[in-house]
Scaffold this motif. Structure first.
Motif, PDB file in Angstrom:
ATOM      1  N   CYS A  14       0.827  -1.212   0.000  1.00  0.00           N
ATOM      2  CA  CYS A  14       0.000   0.000   0.000  1.00  0.00           C
ATOM      3  C   CYS A  14       0.859   1.260   0.000  1.00  0.00           C
ATOM      4  O   CYS A  14       0.502   2.261  -0.640  1.00  0.00           O
ATOM      5  N   ALA A  15       1.989   1.210   0.707  1.00  0.00           N
ATOM      6  CA  ALA A  15       2.883   2.369   0.731  1.00  0.00           C
ATOM      7  C   ALA A  15       3.469   2.631  -0.652  1.00  0.00           C
ATOM      8  O   ALA A  15       3.627   3.785  -1.072  1.00  0.00           O
ATOM      9  N   SER A  16       3.785   1.581  -1.376  1.00  0.00           N
ATOM     10  CA  SER A  16       4.325   1.733  -2.721  1.00  0.00           C
ATOM     11  C   SER A  16       3.254   2.213  -3.691  1.00  0.00           C
ATOM     12  O   SER A  16       3.510   3.055  -4.559  1.00  0.00           O
ATOM     13  N   LEU A  17       2.043   1.712  -3.535  1.00  0.00           N
ATOM     14  CA  LEU A  17       0.958   2.035  -4.462  1.00  0.00           C
ATOM     15  C   LEU A  17       0.442   3.457  -4.256  1.00  0.00           C
ATOM     16  O   LEU A  17       0.173   4.184  -5.226  1.00  0.00           O
ATOM     17  N   HIS A  18       0.282   3.873  -2.993  1.00  0.00           N
ATOM     18  CA  HIS A  18      -0.353   5.156  -2.686  1.00  0.00           C
ATOM     19  C   HIS A  18       0.615   6.249  -2.245  1.00  0.00           C
ATOM     20  O   HIS A  18       0.235   7.417  -2.199  1.00  0.00           O
ATOM     21  N   GLU A  19       1.832   5.869  -1.875  1.00  0.00           N
ATOM     22  CA  GLU A  19       2.839   6.814  -1.399  1.00  0.00           C
ATOM     23  C   GLU A  19       2.286   7.737  -0.308  1.00  0.00           C
ATOM     24  O   GLU A  19       2.338   8.969  -0.417  1.00  0.00           O
ATOM     25  N   PRO A  20       1.745   7.171   0.775  1.00  0.00           N
ATOM     26  CA  PRO A  20       1.203   8.004   1.847  1.00  0.00           C
ATOM     27  C   PRO A  20       2.324   8.669   2.641  1.00  0.00           C
ATOM     28  O   PRO A  20       3.482   8.228   2.607  1.00  0.00           O
ATOM     29  N   GLU A  21       1.970   9.703   3.378  1.00  0.00           N
ATOM     30  CA  GLU A  21       2.940  10.306   4.294  1.00  0.00           C
ATOM     31  C   GLU A  21       3.244   9.322   5.415  1.00  0.00           C
ATOM     32  O   GLU A  21       2.334   8.703   5.981  1.00  0.00           O
ATOM     33  N   GLU A  22       4.510   9.153   5.722  1.00  0.00           N
ATOM     34  CA  GLU A  22       4.926   8.242   6.780  1.00  0.00           C
ATOM     35  C   GLU A  22       5.465   9.028   7.973  1.00  0.00           C
ATOM     36  O   GLU A  22       6.178  10.009   7.814  1.00  0.00           O
TER      37      GLU A  22
END
Length: 276
Positions: A54-62
């Motif tokens: 999901c982090a790769s697909l959506h690039e959310p703020e971490e």
């Protein structure tokens, strides 16, 4: 939860190992913050793969940081972690799936350990059901369906029915909140869930044959070669939707999970080590 969707550490660089660990530690912290210290027993690398995906697909703020860990007490150095909204969802799923695994174990053998796990997770599952009610309802329905399939009479035997049902469940859980990518993630979840169910059956083949527990491969009289062929075909069905996703970040790390790490337990159980 599953125990199969793990990285092939030998295929990773030091930076990739560090990234894998920080996402895993982030999930551990999310479990602690949302459900308390005891919920960390639900932590798995399987849902770490989901967070990476999901982090790769959506690039959310971490959110990132370092913390000391109760599992690695002083004088160990603080451990790096990374979290996002997907980490919180994965923590909720971790609790929900672990609770239903405990219920399944209680139904299977009623062991003290399974009963203790059920009691431990009851309160946490109630909170998870408030946070992700649709996901928990889907888990409850699918687990009931799988139990019915596994207890059906022999003349109703369908070797793929339970695997399809678990795949359908994982498809629904993967599609949740994915927006434009819901269909693609649902397809990936369905294929991966079917693979996981069949992989579990292959790894447990000898134990289930001895105990008489439900196992589609035992019922079919499969040997390791036949099981490996079925799993390879199912793995290919999983790879197809995965490769269609526009993944860049952590792609090689996720490849090491999906193309080699998932085979680790099967190879250990059914393939003899090479001769020296």
């Amino acid at each position: 939860m599953f125990g199969f969707v793990v990285a092939d550490a030998d295929a990773l660089s030091d930076d990739e190992k560090a990234r894998y660990q920080e996402v895993y530690c982030g999930l551990c912290l999310a479990l602690r913050d949302r459900y308390g210290q005891r919920s960390r027993a639900c932590l798995t690398y399987d849902l770490t793969f989901f967070v990476l995906l999901c982090a790769s697909l959506h690039e959310p703020e971490e959110t990132r940081g370092k913390s000391h860990c109760v599992m690695h007490p002083a004088p160990a150095a603080p451990r790096a972690w990374a979290r996002s909204t997907w980490t919180d969802y994965a923590a909720d799923l971790s609790v929900a799936l672990a609770y239903h695994k405990a219920l399944d174990d209680v139904a299977d053998d009623g062991s003290l350990g399974a009963r203790a796990a059920e009691r431990l997770l009851t309160g946490a599952y109630g909170r998870a059901a408030e946070r992700i009610p649709e996901a928990c309802a889907a888990i409850e329905m699918s687990m009931a369906a799988i139990r019915a399939i596994e207890s059906a009479p022999a003349d109703a035997f369908d070797p793929d029915a339970a695997a399809r049902e678990f795949g359908a469940l994982l498809g629904r859980l993967f599609a949740y909140g994915q927006g434009f990518w819901a269909d693609a993630m649902g397809e990936l979840g369905r294929a991966l869930g079917r693979f996981i169910y069949l992989m579990d059956a292959a790894v447990d083949f000898d134990d289930d044959e001895r105990s008489g527990s439900y196992n589609p491969f035992v019922a079919l009289g499969s040997d390791p070669e036949a099981m490996g062929t079925t799993l390879a075909l199912t793995a290919a069905e999983t790879a197809a939707p995965y490769e269609r996703l526009p993944l860049v970040r952590d792609k090689h790390l996720m490849d090491s999970i999906l193309y080699s790490g998932v085979w680790a337990q099967f190879n250990k159980e059914h393939r003899a080590p090479p001769t020296q």
